[in-house]
Write a protein that holds these residues in place. Structure first.
Motif, PDB file in Angstrom:
ATOM      1  N   VAL A 102     -10.497 -23.054   4.861  1.00 12.95           N
ATOM      2  CA  VAL A 102     -10.404 -22.521   6.224  1.00 12.95           C
ATOM      3  C   VAL A 102      -9.684 -21.180   6.179  1.00 12.95           C
ATOM      4  CG1 VAL A 102      -9.527 -22.944   8.552  1.00 12.95           C
ATOM      5  CG2 VAL A 102     -10.435 -24.846   7.176  1.00 12.95           C
ATOM      6  N   SER A 103     -10.175 -20.268   6.971  1.00 12.59           N
ATOM      7  CA  SER A 103      -9.604 -18.918   6.990  1.00 12.59           C
ATOM      8  C   SER A 103      -8.247 -18.886   7.694  1.00 12.59           C
ATOM      9  CB  SER A 103     -10.570 -17.961   7.693  1.00 12.59           C
ATOM     10  OG  SER A 103      -9.976 -16.683   7.856  1.00 12.59           O
ATOM     11  N   LYS A 104      -7.352 -18.091   7.104  1.00 16.18           N
ATOM     12  CA  LYS A 104      -6.089 -17.773   7.779  1.00 16.18           C
ATOM     13  C   LYS A 104      -6.203 -16.445   8.526  1.00 16.18           C
ATOM     14  CE  LYS A 104      -3.293 -18.154   4.180  1.00 16.18           C
ATOM     15  NZ  LYS A 104      -2.004 -18.253   3.419  1.00 16.18           N
ATOM     16  N   GLY A 105      -7.426 -15.904   8.529  1.00 18.03           N
ATOM     17  CA  GLY A 105      -7.627 -14.613   9.161  1.00 18.03           C
ATOM     18  C   GLY A 105      -7.300 -13.483   8.200  1.00 18.03           C
ATOM     19  N   GLN A 106      -7.103 -12.278   8.766  1.00 11.82           N
ATOM     20  CA  GLN A 106      -6.784 -11.112   7.939  1.00 11.82           C
ATOM     21  C   GLN A 106      -5.375 -11.220   7.365  1.00 11.82           C
ATOM     22  OE1 GLN A 106      -7.382  -7.859  10.660  1.00 11.82           O
ATOM     23  NE2 GLN A 106      -9.580  -7.722  10.197  1.00 11.82           N
ATOM     24  N   ASP A 107      -5.224 -10.747   6.138  1.00 11.79           N
ATOM     25  CA  ASP A 107      -3.917 -10.776   5.473  1.00 11.79           C
ATOM     26  C   ASP A 107      -3.173  -9.492   5.857  1.00 11.79           C
ATOM     27  OD1 ASP A 107      -1.792 -11.274   3.888  1.00 11.79           O
ATOM     28  OD2 ASP A 107      -2.890 -11.170   1.984  1.00 11.79           O
ATOM     29  N   VAL A 108      -2.387  -9.584   6.931  1.00 15.96           N
ATOM     30  CA  VAL A 108      -1.695  -8.414   7.483  1.00 15.96           C
ATOM     31  C   VAL A 108      -0.318  -8.263   6.838  1.00 15.96           C
ATOM     32  CG1 VAL A 108      -0.799  -7.349   9.579  1.00 15.96           C
ATOM     33  CG2 VAL A 108      -2.950  -8.651   9.633  1.00 15.96           C
ATOM     34  N   ILE A 109      -0.018  -7.021   6.494  1.00 12.54           N
ATOM     35  CA  ILE A 109       1.300  -6.718   5.923  1.00 12.54           C
ATOM     36  C   ILE A 109       1.967  -5.622   6.769  1.00 12.54           C
ATOM     37  CG2 ILE A 109       0.741  -7.443   3.577  1.00 12.54           C
ATOM     38  CD1 ILE A 109       0.069  -4.569   2.909  1.00 12.54           C
ATOM     39  N   VAL A 110       3.272  -5.481   6.595  1.00 11.24           N
ATOM     40  CA  VAL A 110       4.058  -4.563   7.437  1.00 11.24           C
ATOM     41  C   VAL A 110       4.605  -3.407   6.586  1.00 11.24           C
ATOM     42  CG1 VAL A 110       6.073  -4.360   8.931  1.00 11.24           C
ATOM     43  CG2 VAL A 110       4.650  -6.445   8.986  1.00 11.24           C
ATOM     44  N   MET A 111       4.487  -2.217   7.152  1.00  6.40           N
ATOM     45  CA  MET A 111       4.987  -1.022   6.468  1.00  6.40           C
ATOM     46  C   MET A 111       6.515  -1.050   6.438  1.00  6.40           C
ATOM     47  SD  MET A 111       4.388   1.800   4.862  1.00  6.40           S
ATOM     48  CE  MET A 111       2.626   1.995   5.178  1.00  6.40           C
ATOM     49  N   PRO A 112       7.092  -0.997   5.235  1.00 11.82           N
ATOM     50  CA  PRO A 112       8.547  -0.968   5.146  1.00 11.82           C
ATOM     51  C   PRO A 112       9.119   0.417   5.494  1.00 11.82           C
ATOM     52  CG  PRO A 112       7.597  -0.793   2.968  1.00 11.82           C
ATOM     53  CD  PRO A 112       6.445  -0.975   3.908  1.00 11.82           C
ATOM     54  N   ALA A 113      10.387   0.460   5.789  1.00 11.83           N
ATOM     55  CA  ALA A 113      11.067   1.749   6.035  1.00 11.83           C
ATOM     56  C   ALA A 113      11.223   2.480   4.707  1.00 11.83           C
ATOM     57  CB  ALA A 113      12.428   1.515   6.677  1.00 11.83           C
ATOM     58  N   LEU A 114      10.795   3.774   4.665  1.00  7.93           N
ATOM     59  CA  LEU A 114      10.805   4.532   3.411  1.00  7.93           C
ATOM     60  C   LEU A 114      11.752   5.742   3.453  1.00  7.93           C
ATOM     61  CD1 LEU A 114       6.937   4.587   2.773  1.00  7.93           C
ATOM     62  CD2 LEU A 114       8.610   2.935   1.897  1.00  7.93           C
ATOM     63  N   ALA A 115      12.179   6.132   4.629  1.00  8.40           N
ATOM     64  CA  ALA A 115      13.006   7.352   4.754  1.00  8.40           C
ATOM     65  C   ALA A 115      14.289   7.224   3.950  1.00  8.40           C
ATOM     66  CB  ALA A 115      13.327   7.613   6.224  1.00  8.40           C
ATOM     67  N   GLY A 116      14.587   8.315   3.238  1.00  9.52           N
ATOM     68  CA  GLY A 116      15.823   8.383   2.484  1.00  9.52           C
ATOM     69  C   GLY A 116      15.756   7.724   1.129  1.00  9.52           C
ATOM     70  N   LEU A 117      14.587   7.130   0.783  1.00 10.56           N
ATOM     71  CA  LEU A 117      14.477   6.467  -0.523  1.00 10.56           C
ATOM     72  C   LEU A 117      13.906   7.406  -1.553  1.00 10.56           C
ATOM     73  CD1 LEU A 117      12.955   3.035   0.611  1.00 10.56           C
ATOM     74  CD2 LEU A 117      15.384   3.641   0.335  1.00 10.56           C
ATOM     75  N   ASP A 118      14.274   7.160  -2.807  1.00 12.05           N
ATOM     76  CA  ASP A 118      13.691   7.970  -3.866  1.00 12.05           C
ATOM     77  C   ASP A 118      12.330   7.391  -4.246  1.00 12.05           C
ATOM     78  OD1 ASP A 118      14.077   5.744  -5.473  1.00 12.05           O
ATOM     79  OD2 ASP A 118      15.896   6.554  -6.421  1.00 12.05           O
ATOM     80  N   TYR A 119      11.637   8.090  -5.115  1.00 14.18           N
ATOM     81  CA  TYR A 119      10.261   7.719  -5.459  1.00 14.18           C
ATOM     82  C   TYR A 119      10.156   6.287  -5.985  1.00 14.18           C
ATOM     83  CZ  TYR A 119       5.871   7.514  -8.028  1.00 14.18           C
ATOM     84  OH  TYR A 119       4.653   7.122  -8.523  1.00 14.18           O
ATOM     85  N   ASN A 120      10.986   5.931  -6.931  1.00 17.67           N
ATOM     86  CA  ASN A 120      10.891   4.604  -7.554  1.00 17.67           C
ATOM     87  C   ASN A 120      11.138   3.484  -6.549  1.00 17.67           C
ATOM     88  OD1 ASN A 120      10.256   5.633 -10.097  1.00 17.67           O
ATOM     89  ND2 ASN A 120      12.410   5.824 -10.691  1.00 17.67           N
ATOM     90  N   THR A 121      12.100   3.722  -5.663  1.00 23.70           N
ATOM     91  CA  THR A 121      12.402   2.694  -4.667  1.00 23.70           C
ATOM     92  C   THR A 121      11.260   2.568  -3.664  1.00 23.70           C
ATOM     93  OG1 THR A 121      14.749   3.204  -4.922  1.00 23.70           O
ATOM     94  CG2 THR A 121      14.107   1.935  -2.992  1.00 23.70           C
ATOM     95  N   ILE A 122      10.666   3.734  -3.296  1.00 25.35           N
ATOM     96  CA  ILE A 122       9.527   3.702  -2.361  1.00 25.35           C
ATOM     97  C   ILE A 122       8.362   2.924  -2.965  1.00 25.35           C
ATOM     98  CG2 ILE A 122       7.752   5.148  -1.310  1.00 25.35           C
ATOM     99  CD1 ILE A 122       9.936   7.286  -0.884  1.00 25.35           C
ATOM    100  N   VAL A 123       8.041   3.190  -4.224  1.00 23.98           N
ATOM    101  CA  VAL A 123       6.938   2.485  -4.886  1.00 23.98           C
ATOM    102  C   VAL A 123       7.198   0.985  -4.919  1.00 23.98           C
ATOM    103  CG1 VAL A 123       5.746   2.131  -7.084  1.00 23.98           C
ATOM    104  CG2 VAL A 123       6.219   4.464  -6.249  1.00 23.98           C
ATOM    105  N   ALA A 124       8.415   0.581  -5.255  1.00 30.81           N
ATOM    106  CA  ALA A 124       8.732  -0.845  -5.322  1.00 30.81           C
ATOM    107  C   ALA A 124       8.606  -1.500  -3.954  1.00 30.81           C
ATOM    108  CB  ALA A 124      10.141  -1.020  -5.877  1.00 30.81           C
ATOM    109  N   ALA A 125       9.051  -0.802  -2.893  1.00 23.99           N
ATOM    110  CA  ALA A 125       8.998  -1.358  -1.548  1.00 23.99           C
ATOM    111  C   ALA A 125       7.559  -1.521  -1.077  1.00 23.99           C
ATOM    112  CB  ALA A 125       9.778  -0.463  -0.588  1.00 23.99           C
ATOM    113  N   LEU A 126       6.722  -0.507  -1.319  1.00 17.11           N
ATOM    114  CA  LEU A 126       5.333  -0.570  -0.880  1.00 17.11           C
ATOM    115  C   LEU A 126       4.550  -1.661  -1.633  1.00 17.11           C
ATOM    116  CD1 LEU A 126       4.472   3.229  -0.479  1.00 17.11           C
ATOM    117  CD2 LEU A 126       4.723   1.537   1.351  1.00 17.11           C
ATOM    118  N   GLN A 127       4.716  -1.675  -2.935  1.00 14.15           N
ATOM    119  CA  GLN A 127       3.994  -2.682  -3.723  1.00 14.15           C
ATOM    120  C   GLN A 127       4.479  -4.094  -3.407  1.00 14.15           C
ATOM    121  OE1 GLN A 127       4.533  -1.270  -7.746  1.00 14.15           O
ATOM    122  NE2 GLN A 127       2.651  -0.014  -7.665  1.00 14.15           N
ATOM    123  N   GLY A 128       5.770  -4.212  -3.165  1.00 14.59           N
ATOM    124  CA  GLY A 128       6.291  -5.526  -2.810  1.00 14.59           C
ATOM    125  C   GLY A 128       5.757  -6.023  -1.483  1.00 14.59           C
ATOM    126  N   ALA A 129       5.447  -5.102  -0.572  1.00 11.38           N
ATOM    127  CA  ALA A 129       4.898  -5.478   0.726  1.00 11.38           C
ATOM    128  C   ALA A 129       3.400  -5.718   0.684  1.00 11.38           C
ATOM    129  CB  ALA A 129       5.215  -4.403   1.753  1.00 11.38           C
TER     130      ALA A 129
END
Length: 337
Positions: free
Chosen positions: A255-282
């Motif tokens: 049975v479908s759970k529908g679309q797999d929706v994810i939420v954009m994390p806050a990225l301001a003030g983060l360095d590149y490595n932290t931004i990549v980890a946050a986006l991929q983790g989400a």
């Protein structure tokens, strides 16, 4: 003149019956013996001349009735019929009195003639297993044959649903038939196979009802996200639609759970490595990266559109990142150089 009666003329009984009979002579005794012998001989001769004539009953068992009648000779016949499992119809089973008996000529002899096996009363076979029905008919000298089995929702496979006598279909329980008669039985094939319906696109509740109405069982595997199928709707089933299965078979559905929706994390003030980890983790995927990743983060876009914190996207969405450019090198001029 007649004499006058006197004392000497008085009757004396003793004179009529003397106390001792006069002696009989030898010739008279032989005469009397001869008379006795002649009397006995005459009686014997008379008996011999008037005695009934007799004959011996012949062996008649095993002969056909007509042949047995021809063998009776001086006897008269009385015919009675009797069923026999071993003697053919029309054949003498036995005679009464039996063969070898001496009888007066003209005596009656009873010939017991076979009518063949006794009629069999048809038993009830419905509800019996094939083995039991076969055994019961076999004991009666009847023959069982099987017709094409029929599906039945109640009666288990191999049990008799109905039966008939092919030669006389109107006969029922208790009717009589001859030995060797064929009886045809129809066995249950159990419940009819079910054709599995197509369930994709139905709600789980509707799919459950459809299967239950067919006597099938539904099993729900873990739900899955699906971009195109609304939540609560069947995505797929393990047994293809149109497949034939037995009643009670299990059909698994996702049975479908529908679309797999994810939420954009806050990225301001983060360095590149932290931004990549946050986006991929989400659940996002890193798209293009513009600028110097060692410099300050400037923006994130999806399909060239800026994103904001907590904005919803589908899992796997690509996010493009922009960083500040590499600063120009600082040139130091030394005066008077």
């Amino acid at each position: 003149m007649p004499a006058e009666p006197g004392v000497d003329d008085v009757f004396d009984p003793a004179d009529e019956f003397p106390e001792h009979a006069p002696a009989v002579g030898g010739s008279r005794r032989w005469f009397l013996a001869l008379l006795v012998v002649m009397a006995v001989g005459g009686g014997v001769l008379a008996w011999y001349n008037t005695r009934p004539e007799t004959s011996v009953v012949p062996e008649l068992a095993g002969l056909r009735q007509g042949a047995a009648l021809n063998q009776l000779g001086p006897f008269e016949a009385t015919i009675i019929e009797e069923a026999s499992e071993t003697v053919e119809p029309g054949v003498v089973i036995r005679s009464e009195p039996a063969a070898g008996t001496t009888l007066e000529n003209g005596s009656k002899i009873t010939l017991v003639v076979s009518t063949g096996p006794a009629p069999r009363a048809l038993p009830e076979l419905v509800g019996l297993t094939l083995a039991d029905a076969t055994a019961q008919l076999g004991e009666l000298g009847l023959v069982l044959i099987e017709a094409e089995p029929q599906f039945d929702e109640v009666v288990v496979p191999g049990v008799v649903l109905s039966w008939s006598v092919p030669a006389a279909p109107t006969l029922g329980v208790g009717a009589t038939v001859t030995k060797g008669t064929t009886v045809q039985v129809v066995l249950s094939a159990g419940p009819a196979p079910r054709s599995v319906p197509a369930l994709a696109g139905l709600t789980f509740e509707d799919a459950t009802k459809v299967l239950q109405d067919l006597g099938l069982v539904i099993f729900r595997v873990p739900d899955e996200f699906d971009v195109n199928v609304p939540a609560g709707t069947v995505i797929r089933q393990d047994i293809p639609a149109g497949s034939a299965v037995e009643r009670g078979a299990q059909v698994s559905v996702a049975v479908s759970k529908g679309q797999d929706v994810i939420v954009m994390p806050a990225l301001a003030g983060l360095d590149y490595n932290t931004i990549v980890a946050a986006l991929q983790g989400a659940g996002f995927v890193i798209g293009s990266v513009v600028g110097d990743t060692t410099q300050a983060f400037q923006s994130a876009t999806v399909n060239a559109a800026p994103v904001v914190d907590a904005q919803q996207f589908l899992r796997g969405t690509k996010v493009d990142l922009t960083f500040a450019p590499t600063p120009a090198p600082v040139v130091t001029i030394v005066p008077g150089g």
